[in-house]
Write a protein that holds these residues in place. Structure first.
Motif, PDB file in Angstrom:
ATOM      1  N   PHE A  56       0.844  -1.201   0.000  1.00 10.66           N
ATOM      2  CA  PHE A  56       0.000   0.000   0.000  1.00 10.66           C
ATOM      3  C   PHE A  56       0.875   1.244   0.000  1.00 10.66           C
ATOM      4  N   ARG A  60      -1.449   6.584   2.472  1.00 11.08           N
ATOM      5  CA  ARG A  60      -2.740   6.113   3.015  1.00 11.08           C
ATOM      6  C   ARG A  60      -2.708   5.953   4.533  1.00 11.08           C
ATOM      7  N   VAL A  61      -1.531   6.032   5.147  1.00 13.46           N
ATOM      8  CA  VAL A  61      -1.379   5.621   6.539  1.00 13.46           C
ATOM      9  C   VAL A  61      -1.803   6.728   7.513  1.00 13.46           C
ATOM     10  N   ASP A  93     -10.051   3.371   2.380  1.00 18.30           N
ATOM     11  CA  ASP A  93      -8.737   3.645   1.796  1.00 18.30           C
ATOM     12  C   ASP A  93      -7.655   3.889   2.844  1.00 18.30           C
ATOM     13  N   VAL A  95      -5.082   3.218   6.079  1.00 17.90           N
ATOM     14  CA  VAL A  95      -4.293   2.201   6.760  1.00 17.90           C
ATOM     15  C   VAL A  95      -4.000   2.725   8.164  1.00 17.90           C
ATOM     16  N   PHE A 235       0.277  -2.644  11.359  1.00 18.96           N
ATOM     17  CA  PHE A 235      -0.680  -2.013  10.442  1.00 18.96           C
ATOM     18  C   PHE A 235      -1.926  -2.872  10.282  1.00 18.96           C
ATOM     19  N   TRP A 237      -5.318  -2.833   7.440  1.00 19.97           N
ATOM     20  CA  TRP A 237      -5.822  -2.140   6.246  1.00 19.97           C
ATOM     21  C   TRP A 237      -6.734  -3.056   5.439  1.00 19.97           C
ATOM     22  N   ARG A 238      -7.488  -2.425   4.547  1.00 23.38           N
ATOM     23  CA  ARG A 238      -8.334  -3.173   3.622  1.00 23.38           C
ATOM     24  C   ARG A 238      -7.653  -3.218   2.264  1.00 23.38           C
ATOM     25  N   THR A 239      -7.653  -4.393   1.648  1.00 17.99           N
ATOM     26  CA  THR A 239      -6.989  -4.552   0.356  1.00 17.99           C
ATOM     27  C   THR A 239      -7.924  -4.087  -0.765  1.00 17.99           C
TER      28      THR A 239
END
Length: 239
Positions: A56, A60-61, A93, A95, A235, A237-239
């Motif tokens: 990613f 986005r983090v 979106d 992370v 972390f 997150w969504r893939t």
């Protein structure tokens, strides 16, 4: 880089390790913590490298300014979310990141509801129940405790985490599972056992853990083993 964990519904969790970065000793080498005493430029380069390896964009983090509190904030965009030790989001979106070097990272997801959470549960946060506060904040965003899946990252284990008797008693006041004996037979705190118990009482049934002790695992940063030192990141997150 550690293993990527599947939390269902396209949600992933992962923990970084200390190799593969550009920070100089004593922060060598993949230090992701800006508050560790390291210079800013290598930390930002390390953050880009870690994100790229996990698939990613570093843009986005969401990062917390962690202060050992029980405060949980809602992230509506990437970057610094503010001073807190828990963060939740329903944005697909974003992370979420939690930094640590002995404290317990908490990564949570209700993939069906599209709600993610991350927390930093040190001794003070464990005593105050920051992981429970995280679940409560996720529920406010539409999650259900019985659907929340949690992955607990590496942390200093109870056999290694010696504290004075007064601090053990303070930590275990509301969560008796926090109290333990160290390998030397002295008073200790088991943050993994404590947070697992807190989450179960909050209605979370699916809990996995990394299992590694930061002090005993040289591939991870440990403040108690070698301060000053860097920070690894966990972390979700969504893939």
């Amino acid at each position: 880089m550690g293993n990527v964990i599947d939390l269902g519904h396209g949600v992933r969790a992962a923990v970084t390790e200390r190799d593969g970065g550009v920070s100089a000793p004593p922060f060598a080498s993949l230090n992701l913590g800006l508050g560790s005493g390291d210079e800013r430029a290598p930390v930002m380069e390390n953050r880009e490298r870690a994100a790229a390896r996990l698939g990613f964009s570093h843009e986005r983090v969401v990062w917390m300014n962690q202060v050992h509190s029980t405060d949980v904030l809602v992230a509506t965009g990437p970057g610094g979310v503010g001073t807190c030790d828990g963060v939740v989001t329903s944005r697909p979106d974003l992370v979420l990141a939690s930094l640590a070097a002995d404290c317990l990272p908490v990564l949570a997801a209700d993939g069906a509801a599209g709600v993610l959470g991350a927390a930093h549960s040190g001794r003070l946060g464990t005593a105050g129940g920051v992981a429970v506060r995280l679940v409560e904040a996720m529920v406010e965003q539409g999650a259900r405790p019985d659907r929340v899946r949690v992955h607990l990252g590496p942390t200093i284990c109870g056999k290694c985490y010696e504290v004075p008797p007064a601090l053990q008693a303070e930590t275990a006041r509301d969560t008796p599972e926090a109290a333990c004996s160290t390998r030397q037979g002295t008073t200790g705190v088991d943050m993994l056992a404590a947070v697992t118990a807190q989450l179960r009482r909050a209605g979370v049934t699916e809990i996995s853990s990394d299992g590694r002790c930061t002090l005993e695992s040289p591939e991870l940063f440990s403040h108690r083993r070698e301060a000053p030192t860097g920070r690894f990141a966990s972390f979700v997150w969504r893939t």
